[in-house]
Design a protein around this motif. Structure first.
Motif, short mmCIF file in Angstrom:
data_model
loop_
_atom_site.label_atom_id
_atom_site.label_comp_id
_atom_site.label_asym_id
_atom_site.label_seq_id
_atom_site.Cartn_x
_atom_site.Cartn_y
_atom_site.Cartn_z
N PRO A 1 66.01 7.23 -47.31
CA PRO A 1 64.83 6.47 -47.98
C PRO A 1 64.84 6.49 -49.23
CG PRO A 1 63.93 8.20 -46.28
CD PRO A 1 65.47 8.57 -46.55
N LYS A 2 65.13 7.62 -50.14
CA LYS A 2 65.34 7.56 -51.42
C LYS A 2 66.55 6.70 -52.18
CE LYS A 2 65.30 9.93 -55.96
NZ LYS A 2 65.49 8.82 -56.63
N TYR B 1 65.25 2.97 -51.58
CA TYR B 1 64.40 2.69 -52.57
C TYR B 1 65.16 2.10 -54.17
CZ TYR B 1 60.50 2.93 -55.91
OH TYR B 1 59.82 2.50 -56.98
N ASP B 2 66.01 3.27 -54.25
CA ASP B 2 66.70 2.99 -55.53
C ASP B 2 67.26 1.86 -55.62
OD1 ASP B 2 65.38 5.53 -56.59
OD2 ASP B 2 67.46 6.75 -56.20
N ARG B 3 68.08 1.64 -54.64
CA ARG B 3 68.77 0.21 -54.66
C ARG B 3 68.02 -0.82 -54.72
NH1 ARG B 3 70.89 -3.55 -50.97
NH2 ARG B 3 73.09 -4.00 -51.21
N VAL B 4 67.14 -1.10 -53.90
CA VAL B 4 65.81 -2.07 -54.15
C VAL B 4 65.63 -2.24 -55.49
CG1 VAL B 4 63.73 -3.13 -53.23
CG2 VAL B 4 65.35 -2.31 -51.76
N PHE B 5 65.26 -1.28 -55.94
CA PHE B 5 64.87 -1.20 -57.49
C PHE B 5 65.93 -1.59 -58.50
CE2 PHE B 5 64.67 1.14 -61.71
CZ PHE B 5 63.56 0.44 -62.07
#
Length: 135
Positions: free
Chosen positions: A60-61, A64-68
């Protein structure tokens, strides 16, 4: 399927790796994706089922970091600006996080294909030798 790669070929030959490292570093800097805060694996197109499955397997992290990173790079692109130096991706931060999952999924697909194409033939029962007694 992922694109063909000469990475293993180059890594096995230290003289070639020494020659290619500065060229690879120059290319990464010239490509400009690090100046937008992206990693190399962020540039992998999401059009194949294999990549989509790899994205689902991300922790999950990391997801999330990729989308950010992608959203931030998109904003930079729209405003025609680069990130400040301290927010740009450093070479040591640009490690593969999606490619290993893609390779793992492709190996699973190859194995599944091999298993599905396997032909199983039934062995004929051995006939008992003549003269042997069955009691």
């Amino acid at each position: 399927m992922s694109a063909p790669s000469f990475t293993r070929f180059i890594i096995k030959r230290p003289w070639l790796k020494r020659w290619m490292d500065p060229l690879a570093e120059w290319y990464c800097n010239a490509a400009g994706y690090r100046k937008l805060g992206l990693r190399a694996d962020d540039l992998i197109p999401e059009e194949s089922d294999t990549v989509l499955l790899a994205l689902k397997r991300l922790p999950p992290k990391e997801a999330y970091d990729r989308v950010f990173r992608l959203r931030r790079a998109f904003q930079c692109s729209l405003s025609h600006q680069l990130l400040p130096k301290d927010q740009q991706t450093k070479p040591e931060e640009d490690y593969p996080y999606l490619s290993p999952l893609i390779e793992e999924i492709e190996a699973e697909e190859r194995e599944r294909g091999d298993l599905e194409s396997m032909v199983i033939t039934k062995r004929k029962a051995d006939k008992p030798a003549e003269g042997s007694s069955h009691h």
